[in-house]
Design a protein around this motif. Structure first.
Motif, PDB file in Angstrom:
ATOM      1  N   PRO A 115      23.609  36.838  41.258  1.00 47.93           N
ATOM      2  CA  PRO A 115      24.881  35.792  40.411  1.00 47.93           C
ATOM      3  C   PRO A 115      25.348  36.527  39.026  1.00 47.93           C
ATOM      4  O   PRO A 115      25.695  36.703  37.914  1.00 47.93           O
ATOM      5  N   ASN A 116      23.986  37.929  38.650  1.00 49.80           N
ATOM      6  CA  ASN A 116      24.666  38.635  37.583  1.00 49.80           C
ATOM      7  C   ASN A 116      25.641  39.137  37.844  1.00 49.80           C
ATOM      8  O   ASN A 116      25.825  39.765  36.391  1.00 49.80           O
ATOM      9  N   TRP A 117      26.280  39.804  38.500  1.00 47.22           N
ATOM     10  CA  TRP A 117      27.129  39.995  38.594  1.00 47.22           C
ATOM     11  C   TRP A 117      28.362  39.069  39.620  1.00 47.22           C
ATOM     12  O   TRP A 117      28.823  38.993  40.257  1.00 47.22           O
ATOM     13  N   MET A 118      30.023  39.353  39.181  1.00 48.14           N
ATOM     14  CA  MET A 118      30.544  39.305  39.694  1.00 48.14           C
ATOM     15  C   MET A 118      31.703  39.996  40.365  1.00 48.14           C
ATOM     16  O   MET A 118      32.232  41.311  39.633  1.00 48.14           O
ATOM     17  N   ALA A 119      32.615  40.136  41.374  1.00 49.21           N
ATOM     18  CA  ALA A 119      33.892  40.350  41.719  1.00 49.21           C
ATOM     19  C   ALA A 119      34.546  39.847  41.717  1.00 49.21           C
ATOM     20  O   ALA A 119      34.802  39.087  43.113  1.00 49.21           O
ATOM     21  N   ARG A 120      36.009  39.905  41.191  1.00 50.45           N
ATOM     22  CA  ARG A 120      37.283  39.603  41.493  1.00 50.45           C
ATOM     23  C   ARG A 120      38.251  40.413  41.675  1.00 50.45           C
ATOM     24  O   ARG A 120      38.575  41.696  41.665  1.00 50.45           O
ATOM     25  N   SER A 121      38.528  39.199  42.804  1.00 57.37           N
ATOM     26  CA  SER A 121      39.456  40.023  43.720  1.00 57.37           C
ATOM     27  C   SER A 121      41.350  39.571  43.626  1.00 57.37           C
ATOM     28  O   SER A 121      41.400  38.545  44.249  1.00 57.37           O
ATOM     29  N   LYS A 122      41.846  40.276  44.377  1.00 53.95           N
ATOM     30  CA  LYS A 122      42.895  39.642  44.396  1.00 53.95           C
ATOM     31  C   LYS A 122      43.527  40.831  46.018  1.00 53.95           C
ATOM     32  O   LYS A 122      42.997  41.689  46.485  1.00 53.95           O
ATOM     33  N   SER A 123      44.507  40.906  46.490  1.00 53.76           N
ATOM     34  CA  SER A 123      45.264  41.342  47.998  1.00 53.76           C
ATOM     35  C   SER A 123      46.046  42.383  47.326  1.00 53.76           C
ATOM     36  O   SER A 123      46.965  42.406  46.211  1.00 53.76           O
ATOM     37  N   TYR A 124      46.268  43.309  47.906  1.00 51.97           N
ATOM     38  CA  TYR A 124      46.533  44.493  46.628  1.00 51.97           C
ATOM     39  C   TYR A 124      47.360  45.270  48.282  1.00 51.97           C
ATOM     40  O   TYR A 124      46.534  45.806  49.453  1.00 51.97           O
TER      41      TYR A 124
END
Length: 229
Positions: A71-80
């Protein structure tokens, strides 16, 4: 494909700092935690570390969507899936490991830092052994040598990348030599910025998803583009 930003979660920066202990040679292994794969699986992502902050932020292009193992890191993603057309004009950024490959007397291929090779060539032309022996005031300063060698390296690859690069506006800077624990030079990086025009959308699409050049395990090769303006 996915384009992701991996960074410390809001309010958990101190905990994230305890998680993060990776240097240039461990970043790739550290990022595998966000993109788990079977042992021995080939690399399926390219990345770049964003500089300028105390804690790292990573831009990642990957086949799988990253998920944070903590939970200390986050990954924000979107289709590429970049929508490219011939004639599109884009701004770009690239951190690359510019090398040239030569074949030695042993018949094996050897990679050489383009800046160091440029130095060797200039010294050989003057029968000098070391850079410090060249006392001529016309000796190029290191930034000039980096610009010349780096520009030549990238422009020579423009056709394969499916682009036409604006040579006049090309910025070539931030040359860094990265060394291992034994202080042996392992790889070098140069940052490029500028403008390009799309000539072959399919070729550029491959470069955007697969990366450019060598050193991808060390955060090199991720080509970032955006529309002009």
């Amino acid at each position: 494909m996915y384009f992701s930003v991996i960074e410390p979660a809001a309010g958990r920066e101190r905990a994230a700092a305890h998680d993060w202990n990776a240097g240039a040679y461990q970043q790739h292994q550290w990022l595998w935690r966000f993109l788990p794969a079977p042992r021995g699986a080939p690399r399926n992502f390219v990345f770049r570390r964003h500089d300028g902050t105390d804690l790292p932020r990573f831009y990642v292009v990957s086949e799988a969507q990253p998920t944070s193992p903590t939970p200390n890191w986050m990954a924000r993603s979107k289709s590429y899936a970049p929508d490219l057309a011939v004639g599109d004009e884009l701004e770009f950024e690239l951190r690359a490991n510019p090398v040239i490959t030569t074949r030695g007397a042993d018949g094996r291929s050897h990679r050489h830092d383009v800046v160091m090779q440029a130095k060797k060539r200039l010294l050989a032309e003057r029968n000098l052994a070391r850079w410090a022996q060249w006392l001529d005031p016309e000796r190029p300063a290191l930034p000039d040598l980096v610009r010349r060698a780096g520009s030549a390296w990238l422009l020579a690859r423009a056709e394969k990348l499916g682009v036409d690069i604006d040579e006049d506006g090309l910025r070539v800077e931030a040359y860094n030599q990265h060394r291992g624990k034994s202080d042996e030079l392992r790889f070098s990086t140069i940052d490029f910025r500028g403008r390009l025009r799309v000539v072959d959308p399919a070729a550029l699409g491959r470069a955007l998803t697969n990366g450019v050049g060598h050193g991808k395990a060390f955060g090199c090769g991720l080509l970032l583009v955006r529309p002009l303006g």
